[in-house]
Design a protein around this motif. Sequence first.
Motif, PDB file in Angstrom:
ATOM      1  N   GLN A  48       0.947  -1.363   0.006  1.00  0.00           N
ATOM      2  CA  GLN A  48      -0.034  -0.067   0.128  1.00  0.00           C
ATOM      3  C   GLN A  48       0.792   1.352   0.108  1.00  0.00           C
ATOM      4  OE1 GLN A  48      -3.448  -0.203  -0.279  1.00  0.00           O
ATOM      5  NE2 GLN A  48      -2.768  -2.106  -0.839  1.00  0.00           N
ATOM      6  N   LEU A  49       2.012   1.270   0.577  1.00  0.00           N
ATOM      7  CA  LEU A  49       2.960   2.202   0.449  1.00  0.00           C
ATOM      8  C   LEU A  49       3.812   2.389  -0.387  1.00  0.00           C
ATOM      9  CD1 LEU A  49       3.591   2.079   4.640  1.00  0.00           C
ATOM     10  CD2 LEU A  49       2.205   3.833   3.183  1.00  0.00           C
ATOM     11  N   GLY A  50       3.706   1.506  -1.354  1.00  0.00           N
ATOM     12  CA  GLY A  50       4.552   1.329  -2.753  1.00  0.00           C
ATOM     13  C   GLY A  50       5.916   0.788  -2.786  1.00  0.00           C
ATOM     14  N   GLU A  51       6.015   0.043  -1.584  1.00  0.00           N
ATOM     15  CA  GLU A  51       7.273  -0.761  -1.318  1.00  0.00           C
ATOM     16  C   GLU A  51       6.996  -2.282  -1.824  1.00  0.00           C
ATOM     17  OE1 GLU A  51      10.240   0.690  -0.137  1.00  0.00           O
ATOM     18  OE2 GLU A  51       8.829   2.601  -0.555  1.00  0.00           O
ATOM     19  N   ASP A  52       8.373  -2.953  -2.127  1.00  0.00           N
ATOM     20  CA  ASP A  52       8.016  -4.299  -2.385  1.00  0.00           C
ATOM     21  C   ASP A  52       8.150  -5.121  -1.103  1.00  0.00           C
ATOM     22  OD1 ASP A  52      10.897  -4.827  -1.645  1.00  0.00           O
ATOM     23  OD2 ASP A  52      11.653  -3.971  -3.251  1.00  0.00           O
ATOM     24  N   VAL A  53       8.135  -6.417  -1.397  1.00  0.00           N
ATOM     25  CA  VAL A  53       8.045  -7.388  -0.272  1.00  0.00           C
ATOM     26  C   VAL A  53       9.527  -8.072   0.311  1.00  0.00           C
ATOM     27  CG1 VAL A  53       5.696  -7.733  -0.518  1.00  0.00           C
ATOM     28  CG2 VAL A  53       7.440  -9.251  -1.608  1.00  0.00           C
ATOM     29  N   PHE A  54      10.497  -7.530  -0.246  1.00  0.00           N
ATOM     30  CA  PHE A  54      11.872  -8.129   0.142  1.00  0.00           C
ATOM     31  C   PHE A  54      12.958  -7.191   0.435  1.00  0.00           C
ATOM     32  CE2 PHE A  54      10.404 -11.851  -2.222  1.00  0.00           C
ATOM     33  CZ  PHE A  54      10.716 -12.750  -1.640  1.00  0.00           C
ATOM     34  N   SER A  55      12.801  -5.923  -0.076  1.00  0.00           N
ATOM     35  CA  SER A  55      13.874  -4.847   0.328  1.00  0.00           C
ATOM     36  C   SER A  55      13.763  -4.381   1.589  1.00  0.00           C
ATOM     37  CB  SER A  55      13.899  -3.844  -0.816  1.00  0.00           C
ATOM     38  OG  SER A  55      14.141  -4.349  -1.936  1.00  0.00           O
ATOM     39  N   PRO A  56      14.744  -3.834   2.143  1.00  0.00           N
ATOM     40  CA  PRO A  56      14.947  -3.038   3.253  1.00  0.00           C
ATOM     41  C   PRO A  56      14.054  -1.691   2.846  1.00  0.00           C
ATOM     42  CG  PRO A  56      17.133  -3.614   2.855  1.00  0.00           C
ATOM     43  CD  PRO A  56      16.336  -3.924   1.742  1.00  0.00           C
ATOM     44  N   ILE A  57      13.441  -1.242   4.122  1.00  0.00           N
ATOM     45  CA  ILE A  57      12.428  -0.037   3.767  1.00  0.00           C
ATOM     46  C   ILE A  57      12.809   1.304   4.457  1.00  0.00           C
ATOM     47  CG2 ILE A  57      10.738  -0.912   5.676  1.00  0.00           C
ATOM     48  CD1 ILE A  57       8.752  -0.030   3.907  1.00  0.00           C
ATOM     49  N   ASP A  58      12.735   2.471   4.189  1.00  0.00           N
ATOM     50  CA  ASP A  58      12.905   3.648   4.881  1.00  0.00           C
ATOM     51  C   ASP A  58      11.467   4.101   5.314  1.00  0.00           C
ATOM     52  OD1 ASP A  58      13.344   6.109   5.635  1.00  0.00           O
ATOM     53  OD2 ASP A  58      14.713   6.826   4.155  1.00  0.00           O
ATOM     54  N   ILE A  59      11.209   3.564   6.614  1.00  0.00           N
ATOM     55  CA  ILE A  59       9.819   3.632   6.992  1.00  0.00           C
ATOM     56  C   ILE A  59       9.334   5.228   6.932  1.00  0.00           C
ATOM     57  CG2 ILE A  59      10.586   3.518   9.343  1.00  0.00           C
ATOM     58  CD1 ILE A  59       7.888   2.164   9.887  1.00  0.00           C
ATOM     59  N   PHE A  60      10.360   6.027   7.541  1.00  0.00           N
ATOM     60  CA  PHE A  60       9.980   7.348   7.807  1.00  0.00           C
ATOM     61  C   PHE A  60       9.709   8.126   6.351  1.00  0.00           C
ATOM     62  CE2 PHE A  60      12.036   6.510  11.918  1.00  0.00           C
ATOM     63  CZ  PHE A  60      10.848   6.572  12.635  1.00  0.00           C
TER      64      PHE A  60
END
Length: 249
Positions: free
Chosen positions: A17-29
Motif C-alpha cells: 500500500q505504501l509502494g514498497e516491495d516485499v523483500f527490500s529494506p524499507i525507509d519507513i519514515f
Amino acid sequence: MLDDIQINANALWMRKQLGEDVFSPIDIFAVLGSIHDLTLVYYPLGKRISGMCLRDKDNKIMAINSEQTYGRQRFTAAHELCHIYFHKELHRVVCPAAFDEKDAAEIEANKFASYFLAPYESLREFLERRIQKEEEITLEDVVQVEQYYGLSRYATLIRLIREGYLTKAKAAEMQTGVIKSAQEQGYDVSLYRPSSGEKKATTFGKYVKLAETLREREVISEGLYEQYLLEAFRSDIVYGTEEDEERYD
C-alpha cells in the motif's frame, strides 16, 4: 490474536500500500510521508513510553520517542502503523517502552513491526545466503541483519530466537557491546543512537501542510499560523535556518 502467518501477510499488504516491495529494506519514515492524513511527531517521551497513536475519521497522528535509538524509533513507527490500520477498535494507544508480553494488541503490533521491517521470506533468504539454519548464527550475522533491515539489537535477537536461529542463552551473550560490535565490522552506528538536534522535537505531515493551506486561504492570520507551527516545534519554518541562505547545486 492473529497467527504469525497472517501478521506477516498484513505487513506485506501494508508495504504494498505504501509502494514498497516485499523483500527490500524499507525507509519507513520516508514512506510515512506518503500517507496524506498522517501527522508524525518526534518528541522526548521519557523512558517508559516508546510511542503513541491517535486516529479518527479524518486524521492519523503518530508520536515517536526521539530519546530512543533510531533502530527502536523505526520499530515503533511500524508498531504504530499496525495499531492505526489493523486495530480499528483502538482510537488512542500509548505504547510502553518495555515489550508487553501480555497485551494481545501489543504482541501483534510488535510482530507486525518485525515483519514489516524484515518480511519473513526476505529474512530467511538473507540468512540462508550466509548460514545454514542448523548452524549456529554468529554475532557478525546478527549485526549484518540489524544493519540491513534497520532493526535494534533487541528486536533482531527476539526475531532470531522466535524463528529458531538463536537460543535464548546465546542471544543473551549478544545483548551487550552493541555499538562496539557494529564499529568493529565497519558500520555506521547511528542506528544505535537517539535523535539529536532538531529531530529531538519536530512535526511532519498533515498538520504542517494544513497550517500552510489555512494561511494561504486566509482562514487564519499570519500570527496564528506561526503560533500553530511553533506549537508543533517548527521554528525552522517560522524563523528560517542558516541553510536557507545557502545555495546547493
